[in-house]
Design a protein around this motif. Sequence first.
Motif, short mmCIF file in Angstrom:
data_model
loop_
_atom_site.label_atom_id
_atom_site.label_comp_id
_atom_site.label_asym_id
_atom_site.label_seq_id
_atom_site.Cartn_x
_atom_site.Cartn_y
_atom_site.Cartn_z
N PHE A 83 14.31 10.88 9.39
CA PHE A 83 14.08 9.74 10.14
C PHE A 83 14.87 8.77 10.12
N LYS A 84 14.90 7.85 11.20
CA LYS A 84 16.09 6.55 11.13
C LYS A 84 14.94 5.57 10.10
N GLU A 85 13.80 5.50 10.26
CA GLU A 85 12.85 4.70 9.27
C GLU A 85 12.33 5.60 8.26
N ALA A 86 13.09 6.00 7.39
CA ALA A 86 12.64 7.18 6.51
C ALA A 86 11.60 6.67 5.46
N GLY A 87 11.82 5.20 5.14
CA GLY A 87 11.04 4.45 4.14
C GLY A 87 9.48 4.44 4.76
N LYS A 88 9.45 3.88 6.15
CA LYS A 88 8.12 3.75 6.84
C LYS A 88 7.44 5.03 6.91
N LEU B 91 0.74 -1.24 0.05
CA LEU B 91 0.14 0.12 0.08
C LEU B 91 0.96 1.40 0.00
N GLY B 92 1.99 1.00 0.90
CA GLY B 92 2.92 2.36 0.62
C GLY B 92 3.55 2.44 -0.73
N ALA B 93 3.76 1.45 -1.34
CA ALA B 93 4.62 1.70 -2.54
C ALA B 93 3.29 2.12 -3.63
N ALA B 94 2.17 1.63 -3.82
CA ALA B 94 1.22 2.09 -4.48
C ALA B 94 0.72 3.57 -4.12
N ARG C 150 10.45 1.26 -4.32
CA ARG C 150 10.34 1.02 -2.91
C ARG C 150 10.10 -0.20 -2.42
N LEU C 151 9.54 -1.12 -3.55
CA LEU C 151 9.32 -2.57 -2.96
C LEU C 151 10.62 -3.36 -2.74
N LEU C 152 11.71 -3.03 -3.52
CA LEU C 152 12.80 -3.82 -3.51
C LEU C 152 13.35 -3.19 -1.98
#
Length: 385
Positions: free
Chosen positions: A131-136, A9-12, A201-203
């Motif tokens: 952020f340390k968890e920038a992707g999230k 959902l994040g990637a979409a 992003r999925l990778l």
Amino acid sequence: MSKNKNALLGAAFLMATSAVGPGFLTQTTVFTEKLATSFGFIILLSILIDLAVQFNIWQIITVSGKRAQDLANELFPGLGYLLAFLIVAGGLAFNIGNVAGAGLGIEAMTGVSVQTGAILSAAIAIGIFLFKEAGKAMDVFAKVLGFVMIALILYVAFTSHPPLSSAIQHTFFPEKFDPIATLTLVGGTVGGYISFAGAHRLLDSGMQGESALKEVNRGASTGILITALIRYLLFLATLGIILTGASINPDNPAASVFENAAGAFGRQLFGLMIWAAAITSVVGAAYTSISFLRTFHPLIERYHSYVTIVFILISTIIFLLAGRPVKVLVFVGTLNGFVLPIALAILLVASRKQRLMRKYKHPVLLQAAGWIVVLILLAMGFNVF
């Protein structure tokens, strides 16, 4: 919700909100004014092209476990550097417009200058990558503002009372057609960096290999359908306003739609809408553009968050020095329409190489759809020239 569902959902939403920037709003409004109800057909055609593009790109990248530039370099040495240059150059040009759009949004909401609004927005975007968890953090940011944009356009579409029956009829049976509008729309939706935002992003979230294909396809279709929903609702909202005979300001066409629909309050809504569209696109463009450079040097990979921040700073500084790039937004969408067939053709050739894809056999129908899209976009591109 499972980790995989969150990542999908994040990637979409990253892909969808990257596509829905200030240029997206401007292009949709400009072409609705030009083509009226027939613009629905252009949207339908762009959705079909987008689906073929995204299914191909997301599948090839996630199954191979390699980013697009690495696949291109392994296919033919140096090709990945060319692809990265095209994507990063287009991403930077788009991001200058995105920063400008964010500044316009804050100006419309608060009355502060566009330049001050742009600096504040750039600071927020930079904050995400600290952020340390920038992707999230990026996933949550894209999802929340994605839902905000859908709610805002739903409200404006409802208040503008568009002619639904003729709009739906001409979506399938148009009265007129415009290849430039189609090329620009596709370029603005999946052209350039946007095609790769979700897949890369999925990778990064660890999703790869043939076992992930079912979920990957669901993520790709979700991203396109979110974009299509926002595009079609904006088309209906604009159509309703235009058919009342309201004048559209050529310097800020999207703002005219919101103001005509809801008066002074509409300007506030427009400010929030264009800010949400622009700030998510700033984040998406920066993240994806730098993802094309990360594998070229260990230092870029190690400090990619800081390199992404520098990319946002450069975009902001260029905007502050150059002023508002209004016409650039539509032009860059068209330009990205030319980048797309090159990038897609490279990945389609790579999908046939066993040394890159191992035992995976890319579906023949999907390959055929991909090559048809490449030919259509090249033909429309030559026609535009």
